[in-house]
Design an enzyme around this catalytic site. Structure first.
Site, PDB file in Angstrom:
ATOM      1  N   HIS A   1     -17.734   2.563   7.476  1.00 23.64           N
ATOM      2  CA  HIS A   1     -16.105   2.550   7.414  1.00 23.64           C
ATOM      3  C   HIS A   1     -15.671   3.906   8.166  1.00 23.64           C
ATOM      4  O   HIS A   1     -15.498   4.998   7.492  1.00 23.64           O
ATOM      5  CB  HIS A   1     -15.416   2.359   6.081  1.00 23.64           C
ATOM      6  CG  HIS A   1     -13.947   2.368   6.308  1.00 23.64           C
ATOM      7  ND1 HIS A   1     -13.367   1.064   5.967  1.00 23.64           N
ATOM      8  CD2 HIS A   1     -13.289   3.338   6.444  1.00 23.64           C
ATOM      9  CE1 HIS A   1     -11.907   1.434   6.035  1.00 23.64           C
ATOM     10  NE2 HIS A   1     -11.837   2.853   6.451  1.00 23.64           N
ATOM     11  N   LEU A   2     -15.459   3.715   9.257  1.00 22.14           N
ATOM     12  CA  LEU A   2     -15.139   4.944  10.033  1.00 22.14           C
ATOM     13  C   LEU A   2     -13.657   4.815  10.678  1.00 22.14           C
ATOM     14  O   LEU A   2     -13.322   4.651  11.791  1.00 22.14           O
ATOM     15  CB  LEU A   2     -16.052   5.277  11.235  1.00 22.14           C
ATOM     16  CG  LEU A   2     -17.383   5.261  11.118  1.00 22.14           C
ATOM     17  CD1 LEU A   2     -18.355   5.434  12.398  1.00 22.14           C
ATOM     18  CD2 LEU A   2     -17.858   6.245   9.999  1.00 22.14           C
ATOM     19  N   GLY A   3     -12.722   5.368   9.683  1.00 24.99           N
ATOM     20  CA  GLY A   3     -11.386   5.318   9.980  1.00 24.99           C
ATOM     21  C   GLY A   3     -10.775   6.868  10.373  1.00 24.99           C
ATOM     22  O   GLY A   3     -11.924   7.787  10.647  1.00 24.99           O
TER      23      GLY A   3
ATOM     24  N   HIS B   1     -12.723   3.315  -0.607  1.00 19.35           N
ATOM     25  CA  HIS B   1     -12.382   2.222   0.590  1.00 19.35           C
ATOM     26  C   HIS B   1     -13.274   0.929   0.352  1.00 19.35           C
ATOM     27  O   HIS B   1     -13.817   0.295   1.083  1.00 19.35           O
ATOM     28  CB  HIS B   1     -13.447   2.496   1.960  1.00 19.35           C
ATOM     29  CG  HIS B   1     -12.547   3.869   2.740  1.00 19.35           C
ATOM     30  ND1 HIS B   1     -13.215   4.859   3.247  1.00 19.35           N
ATOM     31  CD2 HIS B   1     -11.372   4.010   2.985  1.00 19.35           C
ATOM     32  CE1 HIS B   1     -12.404   5.548   3.889  1.00 19.35           C
ATOM     33  NE2 HIS B   1     -11.139   5.119   3.671  1.00 19.35           N
TER      34      HIS B   1
ATOM     35  N   ASN C   1       0.789  -1.275   0.046  1.00 17.99           N
ATOM     36  CA  ASN C   1       0.039  -0.050   0.082  1.00 17.99           C
ATOM     37  C   ASN C   1       0.827   1.287   0.010  1.00 17.99           C
ATOM     38  O   ASN C   1       1.389   1.713   1.010  1.00 17.99           O
ATOM     39  CB  ASN C   1      -0.678  -0.124   1.169  1.00 17.99           C
ATOM     40  CG  ASN C   1      -1.965   1.220   1.367  1.00 17.99           C
ATOM     41  OD1 ASN C   1      -1.853   2.055   0.526  1.00 17.99           O
ATOM     42  ND2 ASN C   1      -2.564   0.951   2.162  1.00 17.99           N
TER      43      ASN C   1
ATOM     44  N   GLY D   1     -10.119   8.477   7.440  1.00 15.30           N
ATOM     45  CA  GLY D   1     -10.939   8.669   6.248  1.00 15.30           C
ATOM     46  C   GLY D   1     -12.321   8.060   6.694  1.00 15.30           C
ATOM     47  O   GLY D   1     -12.089   6.851   7.387  1.00 15.30           O
TER      48      GLY D   1
ATOM     49  N   VAL E   1     -12.271   3.886  14.224  1.00 15.19           N
ATOM     50  CA  VAL E   1     -13.228   4.472  15.139  1.00 15.19           C
ATOM     51  C   VAL E   1     -14.268   3.664  15.253  1.00 15.19           C
ATOM     52  O   VAL E   1     -15.157   3.258  16.349  1.00 15.19           O
ATOM     53  CB  VAL E   1     -13.837   5.833  14.526  1.00 15.19           C
ATOM     54  CG1 VAL E   1     -14.719   6.412  15.346  1.00 15.19           C
ATOM     55  CG2 VAL E   1     -12.943   6.888  14.430  1.00 15.19           C
TER      56      VAL E   1
END
Ligand code: ADP
Length: 425
Positions: free
Chosen positions: A218-220, A190, A14, A222, A341
């Site tokens: 999807h809570l990161g 994502h 990545n 981003g 998160v």
């Protein structure tokens, strides 16, 4: 090579603008052999952290070195050296392929793709719509091809899962000729995570993905939401770029586009300054100075009003998307929380569904407080819609897709090995 000695290892890369994250997996049993990270590439204080995991997932043999690493080529060479020290070098006959995360695949790439010169050229053609990400991804691919020209390299695109979005969800309501001339539409990001988590959620419910409608959150750092109907994405919150949608660590998410004209005309800001403001200095960090949800919750608990406002704005946006995607899907079987998160912040999950019993949504306080790396249901048995926490694993998904494409069998026990994500190495 005989069937029994077929190579089963996949290196997942990545490559970001100044960092490379990597994981080496053995797809025979989905175990992780090594994880690592090179950061601050191009600076004097570059750092490589390498953790071999073959002896177990505890990371006991972690190695770290600092000092200048000039560019991505040097970074990948350093990674190759570290892997070689553990007998896992890139020249190993057990390496089946390298899987690359590529952020933007446009409309062309709806599936993982074996990289050749034409694929590299197409990824390059998409640079104008992904100026921050695609150049770094491409550098990673080119360097890896130089190091192992004979090895299959596979590009796995963040946008791919969203290519099933219908036109009415993917198009902006702007002049259609202008949009088409400049490839302006909603691509979503994502996607690897949304694909993995929606499939895992169906598994958690004991159902076939084709029979399940899921909202994935999807809570990161981003953050994005998606509406997945029967395993296919029908809407997602990120758009032409990863700026649209939810409130994020440093990005504004949805905003009236006229704010940008206003900043230019009235505040005298340049396009680059506005870009930086909305991508790097907005979201939670812009609202309260912190983008780590742990710190924000600590401040909220201490009565800090700025942190409380930031939290409330974050939650308000999240609830709007849950409502919107409930309407998009018609019937929702599960709402799945994932990423840093979503997996860890019980307070966010609780606030996101508070008072939404009319939509069938609720969390059970005791279940929601449990900390675990396993997929789990946090709603009460009586709730009409399941609320779940489903840890994402983008590297495993990239490795599985890569391995499947180069002739492997992706059924290799992907659940067995979740230990040791490279993110926080
Ligand atoms: P990304 O891959 O987008 O950088 P991650 O999915 O790793 O992000 O999520 C990182 C974020 O997760 C951190 O910025 C922090 O806000 C949040 N986070 C991590 N651990 C916790 C925790 N225990 N409680 C609350 N939030 C957490």
């Amino acid at each position: 090579m005989t069937e029994s000695s077929r190579p089963t290892r996949v290196l997942v890369l990545n490559s970001g603008s100044s960092s490379v994250k990597y994981q080496l997996l053995d797809m025979a049993d989905s175990s992780r052999l090594a994880v690592g990270l090179v950061e601050r590439i191009g600076e004097k204080t570059s750092r490589l952290v390498h953790t071999p995991l073959a002896g177990g997932p505890d990371g006991a043999g972690k190695r770290e070195r600092t000092g200048p690493i000039a560019d991505h080529t040097a970074a990948l060479r350093a990674v190759a050296d570290e892997l070689a020290r553990d007998g896992l070098g890139l020249d190993s006959p057990e390496l089946a392929a390298i899987g690359h995360r590529v952020v933007h695949g446009g409309l062309k790439f709806s599936e993982p793709t074996v990289v050749d010169d034409a694929v590299c050229a197409e990824i390059e053609r998409l640079v104008p719509v992904a100026p921050l990400h695609n150049p770094a991804n491409l550098t990673g691919i080119r360097t890896a091809r130089e190091l192992r020209p004979d090895l299959p390299q596979v590009a796995v695109f963040d946008t791919a899962f969203h290519t099933t979005m219908p036109e009415h969800a993917a198009r902006y309501a702007i002049d259609i000729e202008t949009a088409d001339a400049h490839r302006i539409r909603r691509y979503g990001f994502h996607g690897t995570s949304h694909a993995y988590v929606s499939r895992k959620t169906a598994e958690l419910l004991g159902k076939d993905p084709a029979d399940v409608n899921v909202i994935v959150l999807h809570l990161g750092n981003g953050a994005s939401a998606s509406a997945v109907a029967g395993g296919r994405c029908v809407d997602t919150s990120m758009g032409l770029t990863p700026l649209e949608g939810l409130v994020m660590g440093t990005r504004s998410g949805d905003i009236d586009p006229a704010v940008t004209f206003h900043l230019e005309r009235v505040a005298g800001m340049s396009t680059d300054e506005i870009d930086e403001l909305l991508n790097k200095k907005s979201g939670l960090v812009g609202l309260c100075g912190d983008n780590d949800m742990r710190e924000i919750r600590r401040r909220v608990d201490e009565g800090d009003p700025r942190a409380a406002l930031a939290f409330d704005i974050y939650i308000h946006r999240l609830r709007k998307y849950i409502g919107a995607y409930t309407a998009v899907l018609g019937r929702v079987d599960a709402v799945a929380f994932t990423a840093g998160v979503g997996e860890n912040a019980a307070a966010v999950r609780e606030a996101a569904v508070a008072g939404l019993e009319a939509l069938g949504l609720a969390v059970d306080a005791e279940r929601n407080a449990v900390r675990s790396d396993e997929p789990r249901i946090v709603s009460p048995d009586s709730a009409g819609t399941v609320v779940a926490v489903v840890p994402t694993d983008e590297e495993l998904e990239i490795a599985a897709q890569t391995f499947a494409l180069v002739g492997g069998d992706r059924s290799g026990g992907e659940d067995r090995a979740r230990a040791g994500r490279a993110d926080d190495a």
